[in-house]
Write a protein that holds these residues in place. Structure first.
Motif, PDB file in Angstrom:
ATOM      1  N   ASN A 533     -40.089 -92.031   7.932  1.00  0.00           N
ATOM      2  CA  ASN A 533     -41.279 -91.474   8.650  1.00  0.00           C
ATOM      3  C   ASN A 533     -40.744 -90.916   9.973  1.00  0.00           C
ATOM      4  OD1 ASN A 533     -43.915 -91.399   9.497  1.00  0.00           O
ATOM      5  ND2 ASN A 533     -43.998 -93.469  10.958  1.00  0.00           N
ATOM      6  N   HIS A 534     -39.604 -91.395  10.566  1.00  0.00           N
ATOM      7  CA  HIS A 534     -39.321 -90.643  11.932  1.00  0.00           C
ATOM      8  C   HIS A 534     -38.444 -89.173  11.913  1.00  0.00           C
ATOM      9  CE1 HIS A 534     -40.346 -93.838  14.189  1.00  0.00           C
ATOM     10  NE2 HIS A 534     -39.282 -94.909  13.726  1.00  0.00           N
ATOM     11  N   LYS A 535     -37.686 -89.084  10.389  1.00  0.00           N
ATOM     12  CA  LYS A 535     -37.070 -87.877  10.120  1.00  0.00           C
ATOM     13  C   LYS A 535     -37.860 -86.985   9.199  1.00  0.00           C
ATOM     14  CE  LYS A 535     -32.723 -90.738  10.483  1.00  0.00           C
ATOM     15  NZ  LYS A 535     -31.620 -91.035  10.051  1.00  0.00           N
ATOM     16  N   SER A 536     -38.804 -87.368   8.738  1.00  0.00           N
ATOM     17  CA  SER A 536     -39.485 -86.534   7.484  1.00  0.00           C
ATOM     18  C   SER A 536     -40.082 -85.444   7.994  1.00  0.00           C
ATOM     19  CB  SER A 536     -40.439 -87.491   6.685  1.00  0.00           C
ATOM     20  OG  SER A 536     -41.519 -87.825   7.541  1.00  0.00           O
ATOM     21  N   SER A 537     -40.126 -84.136   7.228  1.00  0.00           N
ATOM     22  CA  SER A 537     -40.521 -83.133   7.346  1.00  0.00           C
ATOM     23  C   SER A 537     -42.361 -83.575   7.029  1.00  0.00           C
ATOM     24  CB  SER A 537     -40.169 -81.842   6.881  1.00  0.00           C
ATOM     25  OG  SER A 537     -39.894 -82.232   5.543  1.00  0.00           O
ATOM     26  N   THR A 538     -43.077 -82.157   7.426  1.00  0.00           N
ATOM     27  CA  THR A 538     -44.361 -82.313   6.820  1.00  0.00           C
ATOM     28  C   THR A 538     -44.731 -81.309   5.698  1.00  0.00           C
ATOM     29  OG1 THR A 538     -45.181 -80.905   8.732  1.00  0.00           O
ATOM     30  CG2 THR A 538     -45.396 -83.395   9.098  1.00  0.00           C
ATOM     31  N   SER A 539     -45.720 -81.356   5.168  1.00  0.00           N
ATOM     32  CA  SER A 539     -46.171 -80.338   4.085  1.00  0.00           C
ATOM     33  C   SER A 539     -47.539 -80.373   3.680  1.00  0.00           C
ATOM     34  CB  SER A 539     -45.228 -80.866   2.616  1.00  0.00           C
ATOM     35  OG  SER A 539     -45.995 -79.857   1.507  1.00  0.00           O
ATOM     36  N   MET A 540     -48.084 -79.338   4.250  1.00  0.00           N
ATOM     37  CA  MET A 540     -49.448 -79.018   4.045  1.00  0.00           C
ATOM     38  C   MET A 540     -50.139 -79.167   2.656  1.00  0.00           C
ATOM     39  SD  MET A 540     -50.613 -76.061   6.823  1.00  0.00           S
ATOM     40  CE  MET A 540     -52.187 -76.504   6.480  1.00  0.00           C
ATOM     41  N   TRP A 541     -49.072 -78.855   1.658  1.00  0.00           N
ATOM     42  CA  TRP A 541     -49.226 -78.729   0.333  1.00  0.00           C
ATOM     43  C   TRP A 541     -49.458 -80.234  -0.323  1.00  0.00           C
ATOM     44  CZ3 TRP A 541     -51.370 -75.230  -2.518  1.00  0.00           C
ATOM     45  CH2 TRP A 541     -51.455 -73.755  -2.532  1.00  0.00           C
ATOM     46  N   GLY A 542     -48.237 -80.850   0.190  1.00  0.00           N
ATOM     47  CA  GLY A 542     -48.192 -82.358  -0.094  1.00  0.00           C
ATOM     48  C   GLY A 542     -49.702 -83.225   0.155  1.00  0.00           C
ATOM     49  N   GLY A 543     -49.922 -82.843   1.530  1.00  0.00           N
ATOM     50  CA  GLY A 543     -51.117 -83.503   1.939  1.00  0.00           C
ATOM     51  C   GLY A 543     -52.343 -83.040   1.326  1.00  0.00           C
ATOM     52  N   ALA A 544     -52.350 -81.865   0.916  1.00  0.00           N
ATOM     53  CA  ALA A 544     -53.596 -81.132   0.151  1.00  0.00           C
ATOM     54  C   ALA A 544     -53.755 -81.903  -1.321  1.00  0.00           C
ATOM     55  CB  ALA A 544     -53.385 -79.777   0.323  1.00  0.00           C
ATOM     56  N   ILE A 545     -52.502 -82.017  -1.904  1.00  0.00           N
ATOM     57  CA  ILE A 545     -52.612 -82.533  -3.044  1.00  0.00           C
ATOM     58  C   ILE A 545     -53.076 -83.885  -3.033  1.00  0.00           C
ATOM     59  CG2 ILE A 545     -51.013 -83.157  -5.018  1.00  0.00           C
ATOM     60  CD1 ILE A 545     -49.427 -80.607  -4.415  1.00  0.00           C
ATOM     61  N   PHE A 546     -52.467 -84.691  -2.100  1.00  0.00           N
ATOM     62  CA  PHE A 546     -52.903 -85.923  -1.963  1.00  0.00           C
ATOM     63  C   PHE A 546     -54.173 -86.269  -1.657  1.00  0.00           C
ATOM     64  CE2 PHE A 546     -53.394 -90.119   0.365  1.00  0.00           C
ATOM     65  CZ  PHE A 546     -52.564 -90.733  -0.177  1.00  0.00           C
ATOM     66  N   LEU A 547     -54.921 -85.650  -0.871  1.00  0.00           N
ATOM     67  CA  LEU A 547     -56.240 -85.742  -0.821  1.00  0.00           C
ATOM     68  C   LEU A 547     -57.171 -85.355  -1.987  1.00  0.00           C
ATOM     69  CD1 LEU A 547     -56.545 -84.526   3.248  1.00  0.00           C
ATOM     70  CD2 LEU A 547     -56.784 -86.869   2.102  1.00  0.00           C
ATOM     71  N   THR A 548     -56.777 -84.353  -2.708  1.00  0.00           N
ATOM     72  CA  THR A 548     -57.283 -83.716  -3.872  1.00  0.00           C
ATOM     73  C   THR A 548     -57.664 -84.884  -4.630  1.00  0.00           C
ATOM     74  OG1 THR A 548     -56.706 -81.391  -3.292  1.00  0.00           O
ATOM     75  CG2 THR A 548     -57.506 -82.209  -5.547  1.00  0.00           C
ATOM     76  N   ILE A 549     -56.564 -85.497  -4.918  1.00  0.00           N
ATOM     77  CA  ILE A 549     -56.336 -86.645  -5.882  1.00  0.00           C
ATOM     78  C   ILE A 549     -57.293 -87.702  -5.448  1.00  0.00           C
ATOM     79  CG2 ILE A 549     -55.080 -88.594  -6.807  1.00  0.00           C
ATOM     80  CD1 ILE A 549     -52.684 -86.327  -6.766  1.00  0.00           C
ATOM     81  N   THR A 550     -57.113 -88.105  -3.993  1.00  0.00           N
ATOM     82  CA  THR A 550     -57.862 -88.978  -3.790  1.00  0.00           C
ATOM     83  C   THR A 550     -59.455 -88.875  -3.849  1.00  0.00           C
ATOM     84  OG1 THR A 550     -56.404 -89.612  -1.833  1.00  0.00           O
ATOM     85  CG2 THR A 550     -58.526 -90.440  -1.635  1.00  0.00           C
ATOM     86  N   PHE A 551     -59.944 -87.707  -3.479  1.00  0.00           N
ATOM     87  CA  PHE A 551     -61.504 -87.213  -3.452  1.00  0.00           C
ATOM     88  C   PHE A 551     -62.147 -87.365  -4.855  1.00  0.00           C
ATOM     89  CE2 PHE A 551     -60.732 -86.119   0.973  1.00  0.00           C
ATOM     90  CZ  PHE A 551     -61.622 -86.846   1.373  1.00  0.00           C
ATOM     91  N   PHE A 552     -61.188 -86.560  -5.781  1.00  0.00           N
ATOM     92  CA  PHE A 552     -61.263 -86.476  -7.371  1.00  0.00           C
ATOM     93  C   PHE A 552     -61.397 -87.918  -8.124  1.00  0.00           C
ATOM     94  CE2 PHE A 552     -60.391 -81.998  -7.373  1.00  0.00           C
ATOM     95  CZ  PHE A 552     -61.627 -81.522  -7.805  1.00  0.00           C
ATOM     96  N   SER A 553     -60.722 -89.132  -7.413  1.00  0.00           N
ATOM     97  CA  SER A 553     -60.818 -90.291  -7.864  1.00  0.00           C
ATOM     98  C   SER A 553     -62.215 -90.783  -7.586  1.00  0.00           C
ATOM     99  CB  SER A 553     -59.665 -91.082  -7.317  1.00  0.00           C
ATOM    100  OG  SER A 553     -58.286 -90.545  -7.525  1.00  0.00           O
ATOM    101  N   ILE A 554     -62.512 -90.536  -6.410  1.00  0.00           N
ATOM    102  CA  ILE A 554     -64.064 -91.154  -5.952  1.00  0.00           C
ATOM    103  C   ILE A 554     -65.153 -90.670  -6.941  1.00  0.00           C
ATOM    104  CG2 ILE A 554     -65.468 -91.423  -3.983  1.00  0.00           C
ATOM    105  CD1 ILE A 554     -63.115 -91.462  -2.075  1.00  0.00           C
ATOM    106  N   MET A 555     -65.039 -89.281  -6.983  1.00  0.00           N
ATOM    107  CA  MET A 555     -65.848 -88.676  -7.749  1.00  0.00           C
ATOM    108  C   MET A 555     -65.940 -89.043  -9.317  1.00  0.00           C
ATOM    109  SD  MET A 555     -65.702 -85.131  -6.023  1.00  0.00           S
ATOM    110  CE  MET A 555     -66.896 -84.186  -7.225  1.00  0.00           C
TER     111      MET A 555
END
Length: 555
Positions: A533-555
């Motif tokens: 968590n302290h050393k990791s980089s960020t990825s908008m693609w990783g976040g977008a895929i994660f949220l996409t899976i989350t919201f499709f799971s709800i639907m």
């Protein structure tokens, strides 16, 4: 209690100016430790933490981010409050190495384990009821499936429940008011069902009472019950996510709460079956309506800051977005999703047990009850033994053991049971698989708690559990799809054609073991997760895929 305090700003500036233990002792004011010879036991105060030397002197430090170069961190100790209880019993109920906020048996915290215990009891009572009662009322298979789905439908909105509680305090509280509302709604929904319909058992010829609930009325009542149930459950998870961050030894509060939950499930499931068969559905539904009311007095004493500062919705959304874009989130949650997705079960196995082995409904229920018992024991095994193991080691060992038990199904198909009856062989096979599942359950929940950003525990933890559950649901759908590859129909099994069943068993076993290939995505320990968590980089693609899976799971 120690009276001298140092400011956080002063302490941090002094720590930064010195990097070795000797210079650290010179730059910090040494606070003499209080004599402990007259103290019977101790009570932990979480803040501030201290660094303790071998000579007994303690140095002030403010938080787990203190750079003390190898010096042990100890919480400040205060005297045990006067109590009528023997010291051993007192220390068991209120462990001295646990912060007061995490001592679950204290009056101000008792609502938390009580909530988890109640969740398990209600799940155990309602499961057998919903499997049988609609059929006794003459429901079709489609209506039965609909009612089962309606009960679990509110679970899809856990993220919504968490987000609302994070952003909109109710009567000044973010958690306890919503938990009160949830349990009250669950109780009232079933009380209405009791008062406005006849829940008596069917007549001897199987005819339901004249005023028996209709399918729509039963469905609406169960929908209200499920909504209140999952709302209260999300609040319990949110409180635990907040308290878990205060722990010195991480994971114990969650393991204790989930042990209570699975204990309730283990006890309530067989009780529900017995009560329904001897007293009828009204007794079971009455218990489901009354038990949520029992927990309400404990909520009055539940400690929670009133009118706490709440971040704006935009700030919380931005914080959650930054969280899911972090590699420390999408990498381990990617493992959780992929691993659970590959836990494909053998969809024809239950039919094989009934059609070929001739297991009765009572025997299948015994297997289910024993499975609940071993699931509970698996949680206890992790709490008292495996909690010190690395997460990777736990998953590698349990995955391999699960593969062994899955492969044993092939031996049962061939009739190789080593002198045991088919029932005992199947009992051990199915039940021990649940024991393994109990061991695997806690590492992911502990990990998810430590991924939650402060102030958004409700929405973030619900989001992580939604991803976890969606993978399991998709795995179940894959299991159903695989039934079409080979002929594993009831007709084929009755005719002795077991080739398709054997092939399906091999395939599902391979899928379950294949999850071990992704274990490298999982941090080894909680400390590795914090480092990531302290050393990791960020990825908008990783976040977008994660949220996409989350919201499709709800639907």
């Amino acid at each position: 209690m120690l009276k001298q305090r140092r400011s956080r700003k002063s302490s941090m500036s002094e720590r930064k100016s010195s990097k070795d233990p000797e210079s650290l002792s010179q730059s910090h004011e040494v606070i003499p430790s209080s004599p402990t010879s007259k103290k019977e036991s101790f009570q932990v105060e979480m803040e501030p933490l201290t660094a303790k030397r071998k000579d007994g002197d303690i140095l002030h430090a403010t938080g787990v981010d203190a750079d003390l170069d190898g010096l042990m961190l100890y919480p400040i100790l205060v005297e045990q409050e006067d109590s009528w209880m023997p010291s051993d019993l007192y220390n068991w109920m209120y462990p001295p190495n646990v912060p007061r906020e995490c001592q679950l048996m204290r009056k101000e915290n008792l609502a938390v384990p009580a909530c988890y215990l109640l969740v398990g009891i209600l799940q155990g009572l309602s499961g057998p009821l919903i499997n049988v009662y609609p059929l006794d009322l003459g429901a079709t298979e489609a209506q039965q499936l609909t009612i089962s789905s309606i009960r679990s439908l509110p679970a899809s909105f856990k993220l919504v429940f968490g987000f609302i509680s994070d952003n909109v305090p109710l009567c000044g509280y973010r958690r306890k008011s919503y938990m009160f509302l949830g349990w009250t709604l669950a109780s009232c929904s079933l009380l209405i069902l009791i008062f406005f319909s006849d829940l008596s058992p069917n007549a001897a010829d199987g005819t339901p009472p004249a005023n028996a609930p209709s399918m729509p009325f039963l469905s609406v009542s169960l929908l209200g019950f499920g909504t209140g149930f999952w709302l209260a459950d999300v609040m319990g998870d949110s409180i635990v996510a907040e308290k878990a961050k205060l722990e010195i030894e991480k994971g114990h509060i969650q393991s204790s709460c989930y042990a209570a939950r699975f204990f309730g499930l283990m006890i309530a499931a067989p009780c529900s079956t017995y009560i329904y068969s001897t007293m009828g559905p009204q007794s079971v539904i009455s218990l489901l309506a009354i038990l949520p009311l029992v927990i309400l007095p404990t909520l009055y004493d539940l400690q929670e800051e009133r009118n706490a500062i709440v971040k704006s919705t935009s700030e919380q959304c931005n914080e959650i977005w930054k969280t899911v874009c972090s590699r420390a989130v999408w990498q381990p949650m990617g493992f959780v999703y992929l691993y659970n997705l590959l836990q494909v079960s053998n969809g024809a196995w239950r039919e094989f047990q009934k059609t070929v082995l001739g297991f009765t409904s009572s025997q299948l229920n015994i297997i289910l009850i024993v499975a609940y018992v071993l699931l509970y024991l698996g949680v206890l095994a992790y709490k008292y033994y495996f909690i010190t193991w690395s997460w990777r080691s736990v998953y590698i060992l349990t995955t391999l053991l699960n593969g062994v038990f899955s492969a044993l199904q092939v031996l049962l198909i061939y009739g190789i049971t080593f002198g045991l009856s088919p029932f005992l062989f199947a009992l051990g096979d199915d039940a021990f698989a649940e024991f393994i599942g109990g061991i695997q359950f806690l590492p992911t929940t502990i990990m998810m708690v430590h991924l939650c950003p402060a102030g958004s525990e409700g929405a973030s933890y619900a989001m992580f559990t939604t991803v976890n559950n969606s993978a399991l649901n998709l795995s179940s759908a894959i299991s159903t799809t695989l039934l079409g590859i080979w002929d594993v129909s009831k007709t084929a099994l009755s005719a002795g054609n077991l080739t398709g069943l054997i092939n399906l068993t091999y395939l599902t076993t391979f899928c379950q073991i294949a999850g071990i290939l992704f274990v490298g995505l999982l941090p080894k320990t909680k400390e590795d997760l914090q480092k990531l968590n302290h050393k990791s980089s960020t990825s908008m693609w990783g976040g977008a895929i994660f949220l996409t899976i989350t919201f499709f799971s709800i639907m």
